[in-house]
Design a protein around this motif. Sequence first.
Motif, PDB file in Angstrom:
ATOM      1  N   GLU A 176      -1.489  -1.162  -4.299  1.00 29.57           N
ATOM      2  CA  GLU A 176      -2.599  -0.263  -3.971  1.00 29.57           C
ATOM      3  C   GLU A 176      -2.019   1.136  -3.778  1.00 29.57           C
ATOM      4  N   VAL A 177      -2.422   2.084  -4.615  1.00 33.99           N
ATOM      5  CA  VAL A 177      -1.856   3.438  -4.574  1.00 33.99           C
ATOM      6  C   VAL A 177      -2.942   4.447  -4.221  1.00 33.99           C
ATOM      7  N   HIS A 178      -2.682   5.246  -3.200  1.00 31.93           N
ATOM      8  CA  HIS A 178      -3.594   6.306  -2.776  1.00 31.93           C
ATOM      9  C   HIS A 178      -2.908   7.649  -3.016  1.00 31.93           C
ATOM     10  N   VAL A 179      -3.579   8.551  -3.724  1.00 28.66           N
ATOM     11  CA  VAL A 179      -3.014   9.850  -4.071  1.00 28.66           C
ATOM     12  C   VAL A 179      -3.779  10.939  -3.336  1.00 28.66           C
TER      13      VAL A 179
ATOM     14  N   ARG B 205       0.857  -1.182   0.000  1.00 23.70           N
ATOM     15  CA  ARG B 205       0.000   0.000   0.000  1.00 23.70           C
ATOM     16  C   ARG B 205       0.898   1.238   0.000  1.00 23.70           C
ATOM     17  N   VAL B 206       0.681   2.089  -1.002  1.00 24.15           N
ATOM     18  CA  VAL B 206       1.534   3.255  -1.211  1.00 24.15           C
ATOM     19  C   VAL B 206       0.684   4.517  -1.141  1.00 24.15           C
ATOM     20  N   ILE B 207       1.187   5.534  -0.431  1.00 23.32           N
ATOM     21  CA  ILE B 207       0.569   6.854  -0.458  1.00 23.32           C
ATOM     22  C   ILE B 207       1.501   7.798  -1.205  1.00 23.32           C
ATOM     23  N   VAL B 208       0.935   8.506  -2.181  1.00 23.85           N
ATOM     24  CA  VAL B 208       1.666   9.531  -2.937  1.00 23.85           C
ATOM     25  C   VAL B 208       1.033  10.876  -2.615  1.00 23.85           C
ATOM     26  N   THR B 209       1.845  11.849  -2.222  1.00 21.88           N
ATOM     27  CA  THR B 209       1.297  13.164  -1.907  1.00 21.88           C
ATOM     28  C   THR B 209       1.713  14.176  -2.978  1.00 21.88           C
ATOM     29  N   ILE B 210       0.762  15.018  -3.358  1.00 25.97           N
ATOM     30  CA  ILE B 210       0.929  15.978  -4.458  1.00 25.97           C
ATOM     31  C   ILE B 210       0.654  17.385  -3.925  1.00 25.97           C
ATOM     32  N   GLN B 211       1.669  18.259  -3.971  1.00 23.70           N
ATOM     33  CA  GLN B 211       1.463  19.623  -3.493  1.00 23.70           C
ATOM     34  C   GLN B 211       1.876  20.678  -4.525  1.00 23.70           C
ATOM     35  N   HIS B 212       2.114  20.251  -5.755  1.00 26.75           N
ATOM     36  CA  HIS B 212       2.533  21.182  -6.801  1.00 26.75           C
ATOM     37  C   HIS B 212       2.248  20.510  -8.137  1.00 26.75           C
ATOM     38  N   PRO B 213       1.947  21.285  -9.185  1.00 27.63           N
ATOM     39  CA  PRO B 213       1.690  20.660 -10.491  1.00 27.63           C
ATOM     40  C   PRO B 213       2.825  19.750 -10.958  1.00 27.63           C
ATOM     41  N   GLY B 214       4.075  20.137 -10.720  1.00 30.13           N
ATOM     42  CA  GLY B 214       5.199  19.314 -11.147  1.00 30.13           C
ATOM     43  C   GLY B 214       5.227  17.941 -10.511  1.00 30.13           C
TER      44      GLY B 214
ATOM     45  N   GLU C 156       7.410   3.672   6.492  1.00 31.58           N
ATOM     46  CA  GLU C 156       8.567   4.186   5.767  1.00 31.58           C
ATOM     47  C   GLU C 156       8.193   5.382   4.883  1.00 31.58           C
ATOM     48  N   SER C 157       9.144   6.289   4.713  1.00 32.41           N
ATOM     49  CA  SER C 157       8.933   7.425   3.811  1.00 32.41           C
ATOM     50  C   SER C 157      10.095   7.538   2.842  1.00 32.41           C
ATOM     51  N   VAL C 158       9.762   7.870   1.590  1.00 28.78           N
ATOM     52  CA  VAL C 158      10.760   8.112   0.546  1.00 28.78           C
ATOM     53  C   VAL C 158      10.520   9.520   0.009  1.00 28.78           C
ATOM     54  N   VAL C 159      11.520  10.359   0.133  1.00 30.44           N
ATOM     55  CA  VAL C 159      11.432  11.746  -0.318  1.00 30.44           C
ATOM     56  C   VAL C 159      12.360  11.937  -1.511  1.00 30.44           C
ATOM     57  N   PHE C 160      11.838  12.534  -2.566  1.00 29.74           N
ATOM     58  CA  PHE C 160      12.633  12.896  -3.734  1.00 29.74           C
ATOM     59  C   PHE C 160      12.816  14.412  -3.717  1.00 29.74           C
TER      60      PHE C 160
ATOM     61  N   ARG D 266      -4.782  11.547   9.339  1.00 27.15           N
ATOM     62  CA  ARG D 266      -6.025  10.826   9.593  1.00 27.15           C
ATOM     63  C   ARG D 266      -6.306   9.803   8.492  1.00 27.15           C
ATOM     64  N   ARG D 267      -6.120  10.180   7.234  1.00 28.71           N
ATOM     65  CA  ARG D 267      -6.380   9.254   6.139  1.00 28.71           C
ATOM     66  C   ARG D 267      -5.347   8.132   6.097  1.00 28.71           C
ATOM     67  N   ALA D 268      -4.090   8.470   6.367  1.00 30.15           N
ATOM     68  CA  ALA D 268      -3.046   7.452   6.326  1.00 30.15           C
ATOM     69  C   ALA D 268      -3.216   6.436   7.450  1.00 30.15           C
ATOM     70  N   ARG D 269      -3.678   6.878   8.584  1.00 31.76           N
ATOM     71  CA  ARG D 269      -3.897   5.949   9.688  1.00 31.76           C
ATOM     72  C   ARG D 269      -4.928   4.892   9.298  1.00 31.76           C
ATOM     73  N   ALA D 270      -5.936   5.293   8.528  1.00 33.78           N
ATOM     74  CA  ALA D 270      -6.961   4.335   8.088  1.00 33.78           C
ATOM     75  C   ALA D 270      -6.426   3.388   7.018  1.00 33.78           C
ATOM     76  N   ILE D 271      -5.505   3.860   6.179  1.00 36.82           N
ATOM     77  CA  ILE D 271      -4.964   3.055   5.082  1.00 36.82           C
ATOM     78  C   ILE D 271      -3.881   2.104   5.561  1.00 36.82           C
ATOM     79  N   ASP D 272      -3.097   2.526   6.569  1.00 33.50           N
ATOM     80  CA  ASP D 272      -1.947   1.756   7.066  1.00 33.50           C
ATOM     81  C   ASP D 272      -0.971   1.441   5.931  1.00 33.50           C
ATOM     82  N   PRO D 273      -0.331   2.460   5.342  1.00 35.06           N
ATOM     83  CA  PRO D 273       0.530   2.252   4.163  1.00 35.06           C
ATOM     84  C   PRO D 273       1.855   1.588   4.515  1.00 35.06           C
ATOM     85  N   ASP D 274       2.446   0.951   3.522  1.00 35.22           N
ATOM     86  CA  ASP D 274       3.785   0.390   3.667  1.00 35.22           C
ATOM     87  C   ASP D 274       4.853   1.437   3.369  1.00 35.22           C
ATOM     88  N   VAL D 275       4.506   2.443   2.584  1.00 38.81           N
ATOM     89  CA  VAL D 275       5.453   3.504   2.268  1.00 38.81           C
ATOM     90  C   VAL D 275       4.664   4.745   1.845  1.00 38.81           C
ATOM     91  N   ILE D 276       5.180   5.920   2.223  1.00 37.52           N
ATOM     92  CA  ILE D 276       4.611   7.200   1.821  1.00 37.52           C
ATOM     93  C   ILE D 276       5.696   7.962   1.067  1.00 37.52           C
TER      94      ILE D 276
END
Length: 355
Positions: free
Chosen positions: A29-32, A2-11, A105-109, A77-87
């Motif tokens: 499973e990807v949650h954006v 289960r992966v969470i992807v966060t988007i805060q800019h058009p790029g 786990e978190s991976v930052v680019f 709050r949303r991530a706690r419900a999803i229980d992701p393997d990586v954000i």
Amino acid sequence: MRVIVTIQHPGHVHFFRNAIDELQADGHEVHVFARESGVAIDLLEAAGIDYEVLAGDANSLPSLAAVQATYEARLLRRARAIDPDVITAIGGVAAAHVATALRTESVVFYDTEHATLITSLGYPFADVICTPTCYRDEIGSKQVSYPGYHELAYLHPDRFDPDPSVLELAGVERDEQFAVVRLSSWEASHDVGHGGFDDPHEVVDRLEDAGATVLLTAEGEPPAELASYQLQTPPEKMHDLLAYADVVVGEGATTAAEAAVLGTPSVYVNSLSLGYTAELDSKYGLLFEFSDENRHVEALEKAVSIIEREDDPWEARRERLLAERVDVTDVIVRTLETTARSGRPTQTKHAANLG
């Protein structure tokens, strides 16, 4: 996983969209999650990506702080419900904080050395920090380097083939010389105290005098007198246009790098130099960086010389770049799969290099 992807800019949409497709195709499973920022939501819609908006846009640095706090609280709050393997995220302040709170786990680019507010808030909490090899800062054991640029996650020829129909949308002929001019808003936290052009009107005038049609794109509203030059093409078509331009002249590092990896010479006018803009300049000659006090004058001279140049070395330079740099979507997918909490061998957590 289960992966969470966060988007805060058009790029960020461009950077992650191919990785999202590949992860889902592989059965993950990807949650954006996104906040309203520029045309980010429009790009998510155009890409057909399912997403959830957690916060609105910001029109000032104080409002950005409030929006960021709201975004982070709702993401937790949303991530706690999803229980992701990586954000994962670009910059990754909220992603790293939420992952730490959830003990996942978190991976930052990231590729922007001078964004010290973001790095000071996010880096200490991130598990893996992925940077291009040209990134100037040493981060320590968390850092994973790869030979590429963010822009090669979506503009590598294996991922992108420009559509010539964009020329009709932009109102230019196939044999018509044209320049894309990019103006920045200077409202980002890392832009405070910096600048680009002295006078955008002179930029347009000089390019037109050299024989180029000028197409303008701006963060926010352009100067009123230049509104007639503003592009009317959909935002998802911008990269097609950059690929066919004769030169790109602008204050934004991302647009300059996008043009460069597409084989279009770009003139970058900004008091801020970055590792990737410097490398695209010094190593590949596809981007020309002007950052000192004479940047406006020197950049215009360079842009005009490109328009008037009779030979065309750009494609050969691009071929060399592509031979030496990787498809960054492959890096994204591989890093997320090897970092995810479930079933990951501890010793592979911080590999020295990818690519």
